[in-house]
Write an enzyme that holds these catalytic residues in place. Structure first.
Site, PDB file in Angstrom:
ATOM      1  N   PHE A 182       0.843  -1.195   0.000  1.00  0.00           N
ATOM      2  CA  PHE A 182       0.000   0.000   0.000  1.00  0.00           C
ATOM      3  C   PHE A 182       0.885   1.254   0.000  1.00  0.00           C
ATOM      4  CE2 PHE A 182      -2.537  -3.325   2.056  1.00  0.00           C
ATOM      5  CZ  PHE A 182      -3.688  -3.286   1.275  1.00  0.00           C
ATOM      6  N   VAL A 224       2.464  -1.857   4.306  1.00  0.00           N
ATOM      7  CA  VAL A 224       2.144  -0.457   4.059  1.00  0.00           C
ATOM      8  C   VAL A 224       3.415   0.377   4.231  1.00  0.00           C
ATOM      9  CG1 VAL A 224       1.321  -0.274   6.454  1.00  0.00           C
ATOM     10  CG2 VAL A 224       0.712   1.498   4.809  1.00  0.00           C
ATOM     11  N   CYS A 225       3.608   1.321   3.339  1.00  0.00           N
ATOM     12  CA  CYS A 225       4.792   2.194   3.411  1.00  0.00           C
ATOM     13  C   CYS A 225       4.628   3.133   4.601  1.00  0.00           C
ATOM     14  CB  CYS A 225       4.932   3.011   2.136  1.00  0.00           C
ATOM     15  SG  CYS A 225       6.218   4.276   2.248  1.00  0.00           S
ATOM     16  N   SER A 226       5.516   3.015   5.589  1.00  0.00           N
ATOM     17  CA  SER A 226       5.294   3.759   6.836  1.00  0.00           C
ATOM     18  C   SER A 226       5.516   5.264   6.669  1.00  0.00           C
ATOM     19  CB  SER A 226       6.161   3.197   7.960  1.00  0.00           C
ATOM     20  OG  SER A 226       7.499   3.193   7.583  1.00  0.00           O
ATOM     21  N   ALA A 258       2.410   6.497   5.047  1.00  0.00           N
ATOM     22  CA  ALA A 258       1.336   6.350   6.016  1.00  0.00           C
ATOM     23  C   ALA A 258       1.380   7.466   7.062  1.00  0.00           C
ATOM     24  CB  ALA A 258       1.422   4.981   6.690  1.00  0.00           C
TER      25      ALA A 258
END
Lengths: 127, 95, 120, 127, 95, 120
Positions: free
Chosen positions: D40, D77-79, D82
């Site tokens: 994501f 998910v790409c932190s 995010a």
């Protein structure tokens, strides 16, 4: 002097809408106009997150919105649109049994009826 | 008298064309955000209809942000003028 | 890393949307992981490379300065669509870094040579 | 049989991208293919919220993603992307001093390097 | 051989036109999400270039969702066929 | 409520984006608050009103059924752009509720009569 309400329907960072809204509101206030409030709807509800954490060299929208509230601009977010997108007030979060809540002051979780109240101004401008 | 706020690049999005098909002589158009790229459209079909609108404005901050410039017939404005324009017209549409 | 070659396409103009900034982030990571990566600029994506951008005026970050760093990440496949430039009245002289300007046929050929293609 | 990785860059509910990704992945699995994972990124990181709360007559994406994880599909998910959008893992949230975290299992907060690992498949499809 | 996944309505967004300007005879085009509204564009400039692509597909679920229908020359497919198509072509671009 | 009249414009097609569904939510609330509201369908927004939609197939809600309820909310200003219909090969017979179909000039006049305009 005139009165304004602002409708923000665009997501922070993903689009420039929040940035334009901020600059418009600051300009309106500087000219002596009154900004009754900002209503966040559609993807714009993401502006209401208390946890927006951009890198240090990017605009911190949480700080910017808080500064507007301190100048008397009400900040309302549509709680139905927000819940769909994972944004919850303390009360809504407790009802769902979640472990926290990310809609926090200066943002107020409201309904679309609140936006209807905000139409009693000279101009509504959407960003 | 409607003030039309255009926000999307007309090279990607049809909003400018769709707006131009509906404006009257009394209306105003403001190019803001990516819509200021319309100023690079000299060779596009919508360029002349756009520049023939007498109340055509473009937001200074958005032009500068993008490293482009505006031709003479476009009124370049800042946010204070934009606020004032929204009051000069009867209502405002964001496209 | 894998031996798969990845093409990253910029199709969106800067500042109105976040696509360009996060495409560049992904490109830099791909480069630092030693991935074989090509960066493409099509349609409104060519505006990413304009010189003289000052997005501080609209409260956005001037990441266009970072394009100059691409060579240090060994990213040397930088392709711009000739037709997209032309439609916007631009030439290579308007761009902030040296790029390969390709006609539609050659551009499609270049894209077809990559295993994976992502677009922003 | 082939291997896939899926890149989701579109926001849940705001666009149909998540819905299309789900249907594509279910079809691929039903055909016996392997889906290594979903990454994501961009507005797609909003899919990682543990608190998406749609009305009862709308798709519950949290349930749908969890079901995929149960079938062996990794969810990353790409932190950085995010955090910009108000989505934080427990660790990132604690470092910021926030009162909770909305990235929770089955989602894993990762970096873009994780996506590079996911390129070692036959096809990457973006939604 | 590239498979092009189109997702936006060509009445609003230029992606279909931009894609059509770049495809070759070996490429495939899939209309999905709002791009299936392209099938209502009989009177639009991009309609004939689009339908002359021999590998033109449209996703059944998205057509049904929107209450429209597809002309004969368009291959209507479901998700399983879409998965298989992505493997038949060398790579995939989502526009 | 206030005496200000509000126009709500649909410009986006259904299901690919959430605009239509949330525009309808706003319209119903405006109606139930007794606000004087007009609902407009322009450009791809006219696709909102097509009969026979089955968005369950793509995991989206079939809110088009709700358009029939607008009359119970006293929302009787329902305007569709004639030109937008025509460009998409549609006529009033393809739409799920009775509407006023207006030519561009008349449509702009109708819009100009509202105090506030929001678009989706």
């Amino acid at each position: 002097m005139a009165t304004f309400s602002i409708l923000v329907t665009s997501a922070p960072f993903d689009t420039q809408g929040s940035n334009s809204a901020l600059k418009f509101i600051q300009a309106a206030l500087a000219l002596g106009h009154s900004v009754k409030g900002v209503f966040f709807y559609q993807a714009g509800v993401n502006n209401a997150s208390a946890w927006l954490t951009p890198p240090a060299d990017e605009l911190n929208l949480s700080v910017a919105w808080r500064a507007l509230k301190a100048q008397g601009v009400e900040l309302h977010v549509c709680s139905t649109a927000a819940a769909r997108r994972g944004l919850l007030s303390e009360q809504d979060s407790q009802e769902q049994g979640y472990s926290g809540h990310n809609i926090q002051p200066p943002m107020t979780a409201s309904g679309l009826g609140q936006f209807m109240e905000m139409l009693d101004v000279d101009r509504v401008v959407q960003f | 008298m409607i003030l039309h706020l255009l926000r999307a690049s007309p090279f990607s999005d049809q909003s400018l064309c769709q707006c131009l098909g509906r404006v009257t002589e009394q209306d105003g158009i403001v190019l803001m955000q990516d819509a200021v790229y319309a100023l690079r459209g000299q060779e596009q079909a919508w360029y002349n209809p756009m520049t023939s609108v007498s109340s055509l404005y473009a937001l200074k901050e958005d032009i500068e942000a993008r490293g482009i410039s505006a031709p003479e017939q476009v009124h370049v404005i800042g946010y204070p003028e934009l606020v004032t324009l929204t009051l000069k017209f009867d209502n405002v549409i964001s496209w | 890393m894998t031996s798969k070659r990845i093409a990253i396409i910029n199709r969106t103009a800067p500042h109105g949307h976040s696509q360009g900034q996060e495409a560049l982030d992904m490109t830099l990571v791909a480069g630092s992981f030693g991935q074989d990566v090509g960066l493409f600029f099509l349609d409104d994506g060519v505006f990413q490379l304009l010189t003289g951008q000052k997005p501080d005026a609209v409260l956005r970050k001037n990441y266009s300065k970072t394009f100059a760093a691409l060579e240090f990440y060994d990213i040397d496949t930088l392709v711009v669509c000739q037709q997209s430039l032309q439609a916007r009245g631009l030439t290579q002289a308007d761009l902030c870094i040296p790029v390969q300007v390709l006609a539609p046929d050659a551009l499609r050929e270049a894209l077809a040579s990559f295993n994976h293609i992502v677009s922003f």
